[in-house]
Design an enzyme around this catalytic site. Structure first.
Site, PDB file in Angstrom:
ATOM      1  N   LEU A  14       9.254 -13.877   2.592  1.00  0.00           N
ATOM      2  CA  LEU A  14      10.363 -13.896   1.624  1.00  0.00           C
ATOM      3  C   LEU A  14      10.045 -13.065   0.383  1.00  0.00           C
ATOM      4  O   LEU A  14       8.885 -12.892   0.021  1.00  0.00           O
ATOM      5  CB  LEU A  14      10.655 -15.354   1.256  1.00  0.00           C
ATOM      6  CG  LEU A  14      11.134 -16.157   2.481  1.00  0.00           C
ATOM      7  CD1 LEU A  14      10.892 -17.648   2.311  1.00  0.00           C
ATOM      8  CD2 LEU A  14      12.606 -15.858   2.763  1.00  0.00           C
ATOM      9  N   PRO A  15      11.113 -12.596  -0.307  1.00  0.00           N
ATOM     10  CA  PRO A  15      10.887 -11.587  -1.345  1.00  0.00           C
ATOM     11  C   PRO A  15      10.612 -12.124  -2.747  1.00  0.00           C
ATOM     12  O   PRO A  15      10.303 -11.336  -3.636  1.00  0.00           O
ATOM     13  CB  PRO A  15      12.227 -10.836  -1.348  1.00  0.00           C
ATOM     14  CG  PRO A  15      13.234 -11.873  -0.962  1.00  0.00           C
ATOM     15  CD  PRO A  15      12.524 -12.807  -0.020  1.00  0.00           C
ATOM     16  N   THR A  26       4.081 -13.029  -0.605  1.00  0.00           N
ATOM     17  CA  THR A  26       3.169 -13.009  -1.755  1.00  0.00           C
ATOM     18  C   THR A  26       3.863 -13.747  -2.893  1.00  0.00           C
ATOM     19  O   THR A  26       4.883 -13.278  -3.407  1.00  0.00           O
ATOM     20  CB  THR A  26       2.862 -11.564  -2.187  1.00  0.00           C
ATOM     21  OG1 THR A  26       2.429 -10.825  -1.050  1.00  0.00           O
ATOM     22  CG2 THR A  26       1.790 -11.528  -3.253  1.00  0.00           C
ATOM     23  N   LYS A  66      -4.779 -12.005  -2.161  1.00  0.00           N
ATOM     24  CA  LYS A  66      -3.743 -10.980  -1.955  1.00  0.00           C
ATOM     25  C   LYS A  66      -3.430 -10.251  -3.276  1.00  0.00           C
ATOM     26  O   LYS A  66      -3.190  -9.037  -3.294  1.00  0.00           O
ATOM     27  CB  LYS A  66      -2.492 -11.649  -1.388  1.00  0.00           C
ATOM     28  CG  LYS A  66      -1.233 -10.809  -1.393  1.00  0.00           C
ATOM     29  CD  LYS A  66      -1.311  -9.607  -0.477  1.00  0.00           C
ATOM     30  CE  LYS A  66      -0.008  -8.818  -0.519  1.00  0.00           C
ATOM     31  NZ  LYS A  66      -0.138  -7.497   0.092  1.00  0.00           N
ATOM     32  N   LYS A 102       6.382  -7.633  -9.097  1.00  0.00           N
ATOM     33  CA  LYS A 102       6.174  -9.092  -8.949  1.00  0.00           C
ATOM     34  C   LYS A 102       4.675  -9.396  -8.776  1.00  0.00           C
ATOM     35  O   LYS A 102       4.132 -10.276  -9.443  1.00  0.00           O
ATOM     36  CB  LYS A 102       6.963  -9.584  -7.725  1.00  0.00           C
ATOM     37  CG  LYS A 102       6.443 -10.881  -7.098  1.00  0.00           C
ATOM     38  CD  LYS A 102       7.251 -11.320  -5.877  1.00  0.00           C
ATOM     39  CE  LYS A 102       7.031 -10.547  -4.592  1.00  0.00           C
ATOM     40  NZ  LYS A 102       5.776 -10.762  -3.897  1.00  0.00           N
TER      41      LYS A 102
END
Ligand code: NAD
Length: 301
Positions: free
Chosen positions: A64-65, A91, A166, A235
């Protein structure tokens, strides 16, 4: 085995296809109905909501974004009659991962945070690096599934640890792409041919993923279609800074990198491809790197 997959975007769609190709029955959900239709072409069954997916599959993966979408979906699967494991490939940073983990655990759903690296190409070819944290037993159960997507690496049982890993990876990717953009612009402004600059960098100690792959594939041909949105990179940089600052650590390099990315997202928009980071640097220098034509130096503005 029936596997759920939520979020069929640039990364999720090819990952879901690989899971279907590996022989799994896939139940999929996305807020975009057109992409759900497209997924039926590789044999997936469309569900009507995250809860519907969780009623039909033991293991549900998500790509998902945003932090908000990730929490919405993690909340949406609670109470599903089949779901036992939730694997978030997005992430989202360690705070959201820990929050989601708590909610899921209260419903006896094991949560694994499993962010990935390797881009759209890695998702399509099954060569992603998949960093996983969460209960070891749940990792052992899903590892064969994740192997269809790339190489799963168990980072730690600590919730959110894979997210932190990450963010380290993406700060490196953001920094090297930004640095490559600056040196490419400097070289072209000084009269060097961009292809020659890349050839030399790639033969020497300046080689990075940016010089080997991103610049040749998406900047020199001016296609800007590598497959990762500038908004998503911003982000991740913001999340990195948040985590480093929470630990009161130095962020001098990350701050400088973040400035160029914040300028890029403001000027090029969050949907632009992240290789657009070169554009504000080009504009400031009055040069364009690559494109059709004989040589870049001829096209210096
Ligand atoms: P994307 O925007 O292409 O895809 C996200 C998908 O999620 C879209 O199809 C969207 O419709 C869907 N979606 C949004 N909200 C939803 C909701 N509430 N419920 C169900 N579906 C919803 O993003 P992407 O590039 O595929 O990235 C996904 C994640 O993977 C992000 O967290 C990103 O940071 C990470 N990532 C991306 C790349 C890359 O190269 N694109 C590489 C590594 C990691």
């Amino acid at each position: 085995m029936t596997v759920g997959f939520i979020g069929l975007g640039n990364m999720g769609f090819p990952m879901a296809r690989r899971l279907a190709d590996a022989g799994n029955d896939l139940v999929v959900y996305d807020t975009r109905s057109e992409i759900l239709d497209a997924a039926t072409t590789f044999g997936a069954t469309a569900a009507s909501s995250p809860r519907d997916v969780a009623d039909r599959a033991d293991t549900v993966l998500a790509s998902l974004p945003s932090l908000q979408a990730s929490t919405e979906v993690a909340t949406g699967v609670l109470g599903g009659t089949r779901i036992r494991r939730f694997v978030d490939l997005s992430t989202v940073g360690s705070t959201v991962a820990q929050h989601n983990r708590q909610q899921l655990a209260a419903h006896d759903i094991a949560a694994l945070d499993a962010p990935v690296s390797g881009g759209v190409g890695g998702a399509a070819n099954g060569t992603l690096a998949i960093m996983v944290s969460g209960p070891r037993e749940a990792f052992d159960t899903v590892a064969p599934l994740l192997e269809a997507l790339g190489r799963p690496i168990f980072v730690s049982a600590e919730p959110g640890a894979a997210q932190t890993m990450k963010l380290l990876n993406n700060l490196m990717a953001a920094a090297t792409l930004a640095a490559t953009a600056e040196v490419m612009v400097t070289g072209v402004k000084a009269g060097l041919d961009p292809q020659v600059i890349l050839d030399v960098l790639n033969a020497g100690s300046g080689a990075t993923h940016a010089s080997r792959d991103k610049f040749p594939r998406a900047v020199l041909p001016r296609t800007f279609d590598f497959g990762f949105a500038t908004g998503l990179m911003v982000k991740d940089i913001r999340l990195y800074l948040q985590e480093a600052r929470a630990m009161e650590l130095p962020t001098g390099v990350a701050d400088a990198v973040a400035r160029l990315w914040e300028t890029t997202v403001e000027r090029e928009g969050p949907e632009s491809d992240f290789t657009s980071v070169v554009k504000p640097v080009e504009d400031a220098a009055g040069v364009i790197i690559g494109g059709p034509g004989p040589s870049a130096t001829d096209r210096a503005l």
